[in-house]
Motif scaffolding. Structure first.
Motif, PDB file in Angstrom:
ATOM      1  N   ALA A 137       1.244   4.155  -2.892  1.00  0.00           N
ATOM      2  CA  ALA A 137       0.804   5.520  -2.598  1.00  0.00           C
ATOM      3  C   ALA A 137       1.812   6.561  -3.067  1.00  0.00           C
ATOM      4  CB  ALA A 137       0.545   5.677  -1.103  1.00  0.00           C
ATOM      5  N   ARG A 163       0.830  -1.207   0.000  1.00  0.00           N
ATOM      6  CA  ARG A 163       0.000   0.000   0.000  1.00  0.00           C
ATOM      7  C   ARG A 163       0.864   1.257   0.000  1.00  0.00           C
ATOM      8  NH1 ARG A 163      -2.780   0.563   5.310  1.00  0.00           N
ATOM      9  NH2 ARG A 163      -0.679   1.151   5.843  1.00  0.00           N
ATOM     10  N   ASP A 164       1.880   1.287   0.866  1.00  0.00           N
ATOM     11  CA  ASP A 164       2.725   2.472   0.962  1.00  0.00           C
ATOM     12  C   ASP A 164       3.527   2.696  -0.315  1.00  0.00           C
ATOM     13  OD1 ASP A 164       1.712   2.840   3.470  1.00  0.00           O
ATOM     14  OD2 ASP A 164       3.555   2.329   4.535  1.00  0.00           O
ATOM     15  N   THR A 220      -3.564   0.833  -3.246  1.00  0.00           N
ATOM     16  CA  THR A 220      -3.785   1.554  -1.990  1.00  0.00           C
ATOM     17  C   THR A 220      -5.151   1.210  -1.408  1.00  0.00           C
ATOM     18  OG1 THR A 220      -4.562   3.536  -3.144  1.00  0.00           O
ATOM     19  CG2 THR A 220      -2.229   3.466  -2.521  1.00  0.00           C
TER      20      THR A 220
END
Length: 167
Positions: free
Chosen positions: A104, A100-101, A115
């Protein structure tokens, strides 16, 4: 420093186990704190740093378990599967967050499928992990009540079978 034996966990195994337990407890306390206080912006960096440490501890514990020639083993299939599920979840939860990071971007503002997936599944997998941890604790208590010396083996107090002379 004591080594692992078939009857008890050695110093390194105990440090890794209890270090992971403390880090996991702190992770959940941070989540509760940011939901109660609304201070996500202040607490998320601490959560991420602790998560990175925990991820490294999990890998170290797995490598140590593979390398240890003598160590206590879970005797039942259910216990082995339970431990496998715990470790898979302890690897899955931070992996989802890392994906996810990364998706992003540098400023953390990108909205995309990765994300959204991370936002949805990181917390769900973490709560599932918490359920497995509760089961781990419950089963330890049940087996301890039945006379198995599980806590003593993980606390460092040796439990010697009649034929073992290891301190």
């Amino acid at each position: 420093m004591t080594p692992d034996t078939p009857s008890h966990y050695g110093t390194i195994s105990r440090i890794l186990h209890w270090g992971m337990a403390i880090a996991i407890a702190l992770m959940y306390l941070l989540v509760v704190a940011w939901h109660l206080t609304g201070q996500a912006q202040a607490l998320i960096p601490v959560h991420k740093a602790l998560g990175t440490l925990l991820f490294m501890l999990v890998f170290a514990r797995i490598l140590w378990a593979i390398a240890a020639e003598q160590r206590p083993h879970a005797t039942s299939l259910a216990a082995r599967l339970g431990h496998l599920a715990l470790y898979l979840l302890m690897l899955t939860v931070p992996t989802i967050a890392l994906i996810r990071d990364a998706a992003a971007g540098r400023d953390g503002s990108a909205e995309n499928a990765a994300t959204h997936f991370g936002d949805l599944w990181h917390s769900r997998a973490a709560w599932l992990l918490l359920l497995f941890i509760a089961g781990h604790i419950l089963m330890t208590a049940i087996h301890q009540h039945r006379g198995e010396k599980i806590l003593q083996r993980m606390a460092g107090r040796c439990v010697h079978p009649k034929n073992e002379n290891t301190p």
